[in-house]
Scaffold this motif. Structure first.
Motif, PDB file in Angstrom:
ATOM      1  N   ALA A 110     -83.744 -70.750   4.678  1.00  0.00           N
ATOM      2  CA  ALA A 110     -85.212 -70.642   4.819  1.00  0.00           C
ATOM      3  C   ALA A 110     -86.144 -70.088   3.832  1.00  0.00           C
ATOM      4  N   VAL A 111     -86.861 -70.501   3.214  1.00  0.00           N
ATOM      5  CA  VAL A 111     -87.917 -70.003   2.133  1.00  0.00           C
ATOM      6  C   VAL A 111     -89.242 -69.924   2.438  1.00  0.00           C
ATOM      7  N   ASP A 112     -90.122 -68.843   2.000  1.00  0.00           N
ATOM      8  CA  ASP A 112     -91.527 -68.755   2.468  1.00  0.00           C
ATOM      9  C   ASP A 112     -92.114 -69.611   1.189  1.00  0.00           C
ATOM     10  N   VAL A 113     -93.205 -70.606   1.877  1.00  0.00           N
ATOM     11  CA  VAL A 113     -93.892 -71.427   1.257  1.00  0.00           C
ATOM     12  C   VAL A 113     -95.158 -71.340   1.622  1.00  0.00           C
ATOM     13  N   GLU A 114     -96.112 -71.683   0.318  1.00  0.00           N
ATOM     14  CA  GLU A 114     -97.444 -71.171   0.309  1.00  0.00           C
ATOM     15  C   GLU A 114     -98.146 -72.128  -0.913  1.00  0.00           C
ATOM     16  N   PRO A 115     -98.956 -73.109  -0.447  1.00  0.00           N
ATOM     17  CA  PRO A 115     -99.854 -73.783  -1.429  1.00  0.00           C
ATOM     18  C   PRO A 115    -100.558 -72.970  -2.089  1.00  0.00           C
ATOM     19  N   ALA A 116    -101.078 -73.326  -3.325  1.00  0.00           N
ATOM     20  CA  ALA A 116    -101.985 -72.385  -3.924  1.00  0.00           C
ATOM     21  C   ALA A 116    -103.395 -72.715  -3.355  1.00  0.00           C
ATOM     22  N   LEU A 117    -104.238 -71.816  -3.397  1.00  0.00           N
ATOM     23  CA  LEU A 117    -105.486 -71.350  -2.919  1.00  0.00           C
ATOM     24  C   LEU A 117    -106.407 -72.717  -3.759  1.00  0.00           C
ATOM     25  N   ALA A 118    -107.289 -73.296  -2.700  1.00  0.00           N
ATOM     26  CA  ALA A 118    -108.339 -74.076  -3.089  1.00  0.00           C
ATOM     27  C   ALA A 118    -109.685 -73.150  -3.266  1.00  0.00           C
ATOM     28  N   LEU A 119    -110.552 -73.512  -4.161  1.00  0.00           N
ATOM     29  CA  LEU A 119    -111.924 -72.825  -4.378  1.00  0.00           C
ATOM     30  C   LEU A 119    -112.317 -72.760  -2.937  1.00  0.00           C
ATOM     31  N   GLY A 120    -112.788 -71.398  -2.410  1.00  0.00           N
ATOM     32  CA  GLY A 120    -113.433 -71.356  -1.105  1.00  0.00           C
ATOM     33  C   GLY A 120    -112.659 -71.235  -0.238  1.00  0.00           C
ATOM     34  N   ASP A 121    -111.175 -70.940  -0.365  1.00  0.00           N
ATOM     35  CA  ASP A 121    -110.283 -70.685   0.710  1.00  0.00           C
ATOM     36  C   ASP A 121    -110.433 -69.046   1.012  1.00  0.00           C
ATOM     37  N   ARG A 122    -110.065 -68.708   2.360  1.00  0.00           N
ATOM     38  CA  ARG A 122    -110.201 -67.606   2.681  1.00  0.00           C
ATOM     39  C   ARG A 122    -109.015 -66.540   1.932  1.00  0.00           C
ATOM     40  N   LEU A 123    -109.309 -65.339   1.481  1.00  0.00           N
ATOM     41  CA  LEU A 123    -108.478 -64.492   0.848  1.00  0.00           C
ATOM     42  C   LEU A 123    -107.815 -63.735   1.914  1.00  0.00           C
ATOM     43  N   GLY A 124    -106.865 -63.928   2.710  1.00  0.00           N
ATOM     44  CA  GLY A 124    -106.232 -63.037   3.701  1.00  0.00           C
ATOM     45  C   GLY A 124    -105.397 -62.136   3.154  1.00  0.00           C
ATOM     46  N   GLY A 125    -104.724 -62.020   2.147  1.00  0.00           N
ATOM     47  CA  GLY A 125    -103.789 -61.100   1.547  1.00  0.00           C
ATOM     48  C   GLY A 125    -104.366 -60.444   0.537  1.00  0.00           C
ATOM     49  N   HIS A 126    -103.619 -60.396  -0.605  1.00  0.00           N
ATOM     50  CA  HIS A 126    -104.351 -59.844  -1.961  1.00  0.00           C
ATOM     51  C   HIS A 126    -103.888 -61.108  -2.958  1.00  0.00           C
ATOM     52  N   LEU A 127    -104.657 -60.847  -4.183  1.00  0.00           N
ATOM     53  CA  LEU A 127    -104.398 -61.897  -5.316  1.00  0.00           C
ATOM     54  C   LEU A 127    -102.792 -61.907  -5.798  1.00  0.00           C
ATOM     55  N   VAL A 128    -102.411 -62.914  -5.592  1.00  0.00           N
ATOM     56  CA  VAL A 128    -101.052 -63.001  -6.072  1.00  0.00           C
ATOM     57  C   VAL A 128    -100.917 -64.137  -6.980  1.00  0.00           C
ATOM     58  N   GLN A 129    -100.145 -63.966  -8.050  1.00  0.00           N
ATOM     59  CA  GLN A 129    -100.280 -65.035  -9.204  1.00  0.00           C
ATOM     60  C   GLN A 129     -98.745 -66.105  -8.872  1.00  0.00           C
ATOM     61  N   GLY A 130     -98.014 -65.532  -8.244  1.00  0.00           N
ATOM     62  CA  GLY A 130     -96.764 -66.290  -8.258  1.00  0.00           C
ATOM     63  C   GLY A 130     -95.932 -66.088  -9.403  1.00  0.00           C
ATOM     64  N   HIS A 131     -95.936 -65.015 -10.355  1.00  0.00           N
ATOM     65  CA  HIS A 131     -95.265 -64.538 -11.227  1.00  0.00           C
ATOM     66  C   HIS A 131     -94.545 -63.435 -10.929  1.00  0.00           C
ATOM     67  N   VAL A 132     -93.265 -63.627 -10.607  1.00  0.00           N
ATOM     68  CA  VAL A 132     -92.338 -62.530 -10.347  1.00  0.00           C
ATOM     69  C   VAL A 132     -91.938 -61.567 -11.488  1.00  0.00           C
ATOM     70  N   ASP A 133     -92.388 -60.460 -10.966  1.00  0.00           N
ATOM     71  CA  ASP A 133     -92.170 -59.283 -11.891  1.00  0.00           C
ATOM     72  C   ASP A 133     -90.716 -58.578 -11.899  1.00  0.00           C
ATOM     73  N   GLY A 134     -89.932 -58.772 -10.999  1.00  0.00           N
ATOM     74  CA  GLY A 134     -88.768 -58.316 -10.746  1.00  0.00           C
ATOM     75  C   GLY A 134     -87.951 -58.513  -9.515  1.00  0.00           C
ATOM     76  N   VAL A 135     -86.593 -58.302  -9.390  1.00  0.00           N
ATOM     77  CA  VAL A 135     -86.034 -58.488  -8.258  1.00  0.00           C
ATOM     78  C   VAL A 135     -85.388 -56.972  -7.698  1.00  0.00           C
ATOM     79  N   GLY A 136     -85.645 -56.734  -6.367  1.00  0.00           N
ATOM     80  CA  GLY A 136     -85.466 -55.690  -5.614  1.00  0.00           C
ATOM     81  C   GLY A 136     -84.248 -56.124  -4.674  1.00  0.00           C
TER      82      GLY A 136
END
Length: 210
Positions: free
Chosen positions: A80-106
């Motif tokens: 199983a994997v978490d899937v999220e399409p990119a935001l479209a202009l005007g979409d509701r920002l429900g979480g926080h700004l996420v770039q999809g650029h992984v900084d590291g692995v924990g």
């Protein structure tokens, strides 16, 4: 750009490895309602580009950098994997700004069940510790979470029933590896301060006529 609110739990159909790359196919029909070839989709917090798709599955190419710096190279068919399409202009920002650029692995260090939630402790690479603060935001496998406690080598988050039911974090066990992305705003502030930018330089100016 993403928001860290998972749209769908997808399923890995295949991961075809080559010498320095891989081709990942994911089944996520709900996400495909708004995805076309060339669009960006986050898988476990990593931004990928849709190279091909049909009605229920889509495929992306993983380069060596992605395989080296994220957990995607360890995926297997049926995962199983978490899937999220990119935001479209005007979409509701429900979480926080996420770039999809992984900084590291924990790594999941501990998991403590509560009455209706779980408290999870995750290791934190030393280079990322300065960006993680209590009550701040962090993306874990692409899921927008609020930090409960931040230390120099680990942090904790609380997972509510919705998160447990609708994301991969509900099944993550001690020893599992997860992708981490820290708050992009913290990284930009650090860069500005390192460059010696003064507060006065950032303040808006108002011109006064003669």
């Amino acid at each position: 750009m993403f928001t860290g609110i998972v749209t769908e739990l997808g399923t890995v159909e295949s991961l075809e490895r080559s010498a320095d790359a891989a081709r990942l196919t994911v089944r996520s029909p709900r996400a495909l309602d708004r995805v076309r070839t060339g669009d960006s989709v986050a898988v476990n917090g990593c931004c990928l580009t849709v190279a091909d798709h049909d009605a229920e599955t889509w495929t992306a190419d993983l380069m060596a950098e992605t395989l080296d710096r994220t957990t995607l190279g360890a995926l297997r068919p049926g995962d199983a994997v978490d899937v999220e399409p990119a935001l479209a202009l005007g979409d509701r920002l429900g979480g926080h700004l996420v770039q999809g650029h992984v900084d590291g692995v924990g790594t999941v260090l501990a998991r403590t069940p509560g009455e209706r939630w779980d408290v999870v402790e995750i290791s934190l690479p030393a280079a990322l510790a300065r960006y993680v603060v209590a009550k701040g935001s962090i993306a874990v496998d692409g899921v927008s979470l609020t930090v409960v406690h931040a230390g120099e080598s680990a942090f904790t988050v609380s997972l509510i029933p919705e998160t447990l039911a609708r994301t991969t974090l509900g099944a993550r066990a001690v020893g599992d590896r997860v992708n981490l992305e820290t708050d992009v705003l913290a990284r930009h502030v650090e860069r500005l301060l390192a460059a010696g930018v003064r507060t006065a330089d950032l303040a808006p100016t108002t011109e006064v006529g003669p």
